[in-house]
Scaffold this active site. Structure first.
Site, PDB file in Angstrom:
ATOM      1  N   LYS A  92       0.852  -1.197   0.000  1.00 51.33           N
ATOM      2  CA  LYS A  92       0.000   0.000   0.000  1.00 51.33           C
ATOM      3  C   LYS A  92       0.888   1.248   0.000  1.00 51.33           C
ATOM      4  O   LYS A  92       1.986   1.235   0.574  1.00 51.33           O
ATOM      5  CB  LYS A  92      -0.895  -0.045   1.238  1.00 51.33           C
ATOM      6  CG  LYS A  92      -2.007   0.991   1.281  1.00 51.33           C
ATOM      7  CD  LYS A  92      -2.869   0.792   2.545  1.00 51.33           C
ATOM      8  CE  LYS A  92      -3.978   1.828   2.649  1.00 51.33           C
ATOM      9  NZ  LYS A  92      -4.803   1.655   3.870  1.00 51.33           N
ATOM     10  N   SER A 104      -9.766   1.870   3.040  1.00 48.95           N
ATOM     11  CA  SER A 104      -8.897   2.641   2.192  1.00 48.95           C
ATOM     12  C   SER A 104      -7.897   1.799   1.386  1.00 48.95           C
ATOM     13  O   SER A 104      -7.337   2.298   0.402  1.00 48.95           O
ATOM     14  CB  SER A 104      -8.101   3.636   3.043  1.00 48.95           C
ATOM     15  OG  SER A 104      -7.234   2.951   3.913  1.00 48.95           O
ATOM     16  N   SER A 141     -10.040  -0.632   7.081  1.00 48.39           N
ATOM     17  CA  SER A 141      -9.428  -0.407   5.768  1.00 48.39           C
ATOM     18  C   SER A 141      -8.804  -1.627   5.115  1.00 48.39           C
ATOM     19  O   SER A 141      -8.423  -1.574   3.948  1.00 48.39           O
ATOM     20  CB  SER A 141      -8.363   0.693   5.862  1.00 48.39           C
ATOM     21  OG  SER A 141      -8.975   1.954   5.877  1.00 48.39           O
TER      22      SER A 141
END
Lengths: 484, 477
Positions: free
Chosen positions: A77, A153, A177
């Site tokens: 990420k 997210s 997330s």
């Protein structure tokens, strides 16, 4: 053979038997990417839609997990620091930021022999969001329905795994997330116990809630990746000095006599009826496997969202103070220092980041601190106590991961409150610091995946893996792949 | 109406740990700018602080030496403000649970002991240094993250002179603990002062001003005096005093307004989530207490008892740890029971030598034996006090021993009356008026004549003998 379709443990077997090489896996991914990434957009800053070079750091087999993930590609990420490789939290304010160091999880992945991909996955700016729409690079598309969001997210990481564009992915979970996008994309995702995985190198959103965790195509892979990244780190004072078990030993165990709590507060209005049916069936399946289920109460559930949005925004407003244009990232020049700060932050942060900075700054302000932040901390303790009480009698708690399947892009973008409610089942685990896993449990009529969330006692990820794996073995929802 | 000043001081002491307070960077003074930095002290995204155990132990040590209660349970907090020398725009500090609180320091005021309360002492990280060059401002982050202990006094100080004494004694205590060099020039000790005035005898505090940019103890004293006068003038003129922060301008010797209360910052303190709260073991506090050496006050009392020194002498000799060790070595080595000559030499000529050389007394290379030798030469009448000072200077410059210097410089005191008679007669002849004064009963005027003889003999004459000779000569005549 399409190697990119396989799991890490399947690929490990092939590598060991010399039926494939890491290069074969990598080129298979590249080929896949060329076909699908134009539609999914799971990665950011990709040159001509292809994976870059594999990170230059050669595997540095070392320590406890040496070789655990040998030759297995993992993508990261965009909020986890990779030395010399841009890490921007999908925010303009970090444009061009190349960290001078690797996060501890990156170091651990190298030691385990993983191939950390030279490409970062899309996310909501600074992890502020539940749809990956708040990215300065534009949204990621759900591989099951390209008009829909992948969740957030960590939507890029989830979508990359679902689309077979990577074998494993690492994300971060502050209020859901990892679990919510895993649920939306039909993959396995886990938020470990707070303190289980080092946060050193994770660009902080809310320090007391953030936790790095794995995305995988099945529970077995999830266990492997968790084992590779977990463990005490002297660089993170909040990481726990508790030994990491061999999580693969929890695979294949039955769940007879496992006591499961079903919180009444999680099955009320607002839940999509299809999700309710699918999750109820999943619970029946768990019973049929020998687990016992009982209704329990998490009395302070209704306060979780407000408490979360005070604690998380307060910490975020503080953590984001450092982005000022002085040392790195975007700097918008001005003749006075204060104007440089204002213009850099004004142009660098997106709307949701600004909203959260304002909320958090307000909550910490003189005269409001006691009424908001301090009170939120007290209610946080009550929420934690609710879980402690249940875990005295039960081994885990089962709930839906999200009240709805993936929604369409743009559907909630203008309504922050509606967006915040999509984390209603996941944020309590962050407030309480307990681990949670999302495992695929079926599809809606529109063929959208639904996730089952299992929450466990602090540092008892083993029970989550054991329960999720037993369920997965019987249902095999993960075998259905999106057609892209 | 009569007013009294109410003063409280905030002192920042840089703790001399080998590495910074939340990372492993070195803290060496004077290193090339930005060479002692890492992602943590630069506040890079993703980095996390880890507490330096030694910094915590040093803080506890200072707290104990200042008679504070050490918190069993403590934590760090974040203080927010924007400034380019603060890379995170967050300072890790302590808000409501300082490591140490409720202590005191006894200071000497006009020969009396006065107890100044210590409200709290807390650990925090230092900011970097801004260097302004023409239009540009540069930042050196080497200092960023060095451990600072902020020691806050109660408003128990009632005069600029007391503030000066408090700072001197506080510095002395901290220096004895070997946790900081307390060098104001290097910035390892910094002080802000809070001052207000109130009608004498009342309890309520007046409106205060905070003075910053105080770069020496003298500046603290002068700025406080200036501020007291300013407050009193405003009162006398019937004007309102506004709460504000003021800067001391050393050149203009006045304070200037920096910001008022309305502009005061909201620091938005909240618990540092990256550093969990922690408990400090009672047993660990006990162990640290054992490492506290004899402190200046105790040492002063012992010097008075063991060496028969006066309060004044003892106080001067314990002012710094090095001075006290240097002094005690020489006091001990002096063969006579009466140690007064050693104290006189240390406080007098040797301290002057140190001053004129811009050194500390402890850096003056005069061994206990060498000092004994000089004192012996004076006491046996072989050299005069004046000549002895020449010997001392020469000894420090050349490293030769006293005997050699006396010989080479021909400094042997002339005590032989016959050798002094000629010079004496010449002086009497040249100064008829002074001789007349003496004869008329102005006894002190004889000292002028002694001085003249000393001058003619280049300081070698034994002044006592000259005086006796003159007295006899002028009285007999």
């Amino acid at each position: 053979m399409d190697l990119h379709r396989l799991t890490a443990h399947e690929l490990s077997d092939r590598l060991k038997k010399k039926e494939a090489t890491p290069e074969d896996i990598f080129s298979s991914l590249q080929k896949r990417l060329a076909e699908t990434e134009g539609k999914v957009k799971a990665f950011v800053r990709l040159a001509d839609g292809r994976l870059g070079q594999i990170r230059r750091t050669p595997p540095q087999l070392h320590g406890r997990n040496a070789g655990l993930l040998s030759g297995i590609p993992v993508c990261i990420k965009d909020n986890i620091c990779t030395e010399g490789l841009a890490t921007e939290c999908c925010s303009r304010i970090l444009a061009g930021f190349k960290p001078p160091y690797d996060a501890t999880v990156i170091r651990r992945l190298h030691e385990a022999g993983a191939l950390v991909l030279d490409a970062k996955t899309n996310m909501d700016e600074f992890a502020f969001g539940s749809s990956t729409e708040n990215s300065c690079f534009g949204p990621t598309h759900n591989p099951w329905d390209l008009d829909r969001v992948p969740g957030g997210s960590s939507g890029g990481s989830a979508a990359a795994v679902a689309a077979d564009e990577t074998i494993l992915a690492v994300g971060s979970d502050t209020g859901g997330s990892i679990r919510q996008p895993a649920s939306f994309c039909g993959v396995v995702g886990m938020k470990p116990t707070y303190g289980r995985v080092s946060r050193y190198g994770l660009i902080a959103f809310a320090s007391s809630l953030d936790q790095i965790g794995p995305f995988a195509k099945d529970v077995h892979d999830c266990a492997l990746l968790l084992e590779a990244i977990a463990g005490h780190d002297p660089m993170d004072s909040t990481s726990a000095d508790i030994p990491v078990p061999d999580y693969t030993k929890s695979l294949g165990k039955d769940i007879k006599n496992i006591r499961i709590g079903i919180p009444r507060e999680y099955f009320v209005e607002g839940m999509d009826p299809e999700v309710k049916t699918i999750v109820t069936e999943a619970i029946e399946k768990l019973k049929s496997l020998g687990a016992s289920t009982h209704e329990v109460t998490l009395a302070h559930t209704q306060y979780a969202v407000p408490v979360y949005y005070i604690v998380a925004t307060a910490e975020a407003s503080s953590n984001l103070a450092r982005f000022d244009g002085v040392q790195y990232g975007l700097r918008v020049k001005a003749s006075r220092m204060i104007d440089m700060y204002k213009r850099t932050r004004g142009e660098g942060f997106g709307a949701e980041a600004k909203r959260r900075i304002l909320l958090g700054t307000f909550a910490l302000s003189h005269g409001y601190y006691d009424a908001y932040y301090l009170r939120a901390l007290k209610v946080r303790t009550l929420i934690k106590n609710d879980f402690d009480k249940i875990f005295k009698q039960f081994d885990c708690i089962v709930t839906p991961t999200s009240p709805t399947p993936a929604f369409t892009i743009g559907e909630r973008a203008q309504d922050p409150l509606q967006m915040y409610l999509s984390d209603i089942y996941t944020i309590s685990a962050n407030l309480a610091g307990i681990p949670g896993i999302s495992v695929p449990c079926g599809f809606t009529k529109k063929k959208l995946p639904v996730g089952l969330q299992i929450l466990g006692k602090p540092f008892d990820e083993e029970t989550l893996i054991r329960t999720a794996h037993a369920y997965e073995q019987k249902t095999r929802w993960n075998k259905t792949r999106p057609s892209l | 109406m009569e007013y009294e000043p109410v003063i409280g001081l905030e002192v920042h002491v840089q703790l001399e740990t080998r590495t910074k307070v939340f990372c492993g960077c070195l803290t060496d003074f004077g290193a090339e700018p930005n060479t002692q930095v890492c992602p943590v002290c630069l506040g890079f995204p993703g980095s996390l602080p880890v507490l330096n155990k030694t910094a915590l132990e040093y803080s506890i040590k200072v707290g104990l030496a200042l008679n504070c209660a050490i918190q069993g349970f403590t934590k760090f907090d974040r203080k927010h403000y924007y400034y380019p020398d603060l890379p995170k725009n967050i300072q890790i500090s302590q808000y409501d649970l300082p490591i140490a609180k409720d202590g005191y320091l006894d200071i000497g005021v006009n020969g009396q002991t006065k107890r100044i309360g210590i409200r709290r002492a807390h650990l925090e990280e230092d900011a970097g240094k801004l260097i302004h060059r023409g239009n540009a401002s540069l930042v050196d982050y080497n200092r960023t993250g060095q451990p600072l202990l902020e020691i806050v006094s109660e408003p128990d100080i009632s005069a600029p002179e007391e503030a000066y004494e408090y700072l001197t004694d506080l510095k002395s205590v901290v220096e004895y603990l070997d946790v900081s060099d307390c060098d104001m020039e290097k910035g390892s000790l910094r002080c802000d002062a809070n001052i207000s005035v109130r009608p004498r005898g009342t309890k309520e505090l007046g409106t205060k001003s905070e003075i910053k940019n105080l770069n020496s103890f003298k500046a603290v004293r002068d700025a406080l005096q200036y501020e007291i006068n300013r407050h009193l003038e405003l009162k006398a003129a019937g004007e309102q005093i506004v709460q504000e922060t003021r800067l001391w301008d050393e050149k203009e010797t006045k304070t200037l307004s920096m910001r008022s209360k309305e502009e005061a910052k909201d620091y938005r303190y909240f618990p540092e989530p990256d550093l969990p709260p922690f408990t400090i073991d009672k047993s660990r506090i006990g162990e640290i207490r054992k490492t506290i050496p004899e402190l200046p006050k105790e040492k002063m009392r012992r010097f008075m008892k063991d060496y028969g020194l006066t309060l004044y002498d003892a106080r001067l000799l314990v002012i710094s740890k090095n001075t006290s060790l240097y002094a005690e070595e020489r006091l001990k080595a002096f063969p006579s029971k009466d140690k007064k000559p050693v104290a006189n030499w240390l406080i007098g000529p040797m301290a002057q030598e140190a001053n004129s050389r811009n050194k500390e007394l402890a850096d003056i290379p005069v061994s206990p034996a060498a000092l004994n030798e000089i004192i012996g030469l004076v006491e046996s009448g072989q050299i005069s006090n004046l000549a002895a000072k020449t010997v001392l200077t020469e000894m420090i410059d050349s490293g030769k021993n006293a005997g050699t210097i006396v010989r080479e410089k021909n400094l042997v005191q002339i005590s032989d009356e016959s050798a002094l008679a000629t010079e004496m007669e010449a002086v009497i002849k040249e100064n008829p008026k002074v001789v007349g004064d003496f004869k008329a009963g102005k006894e002190n005027s004889i000292m002028f004549l002694v001085g003249q003889v000393m001058k003619r003999t280049k300081g070698k004459a034994n002044p006592k003998i000259v005086r006796d000779m003159l007295k006899r000569r002028l009285t007999d005549a």
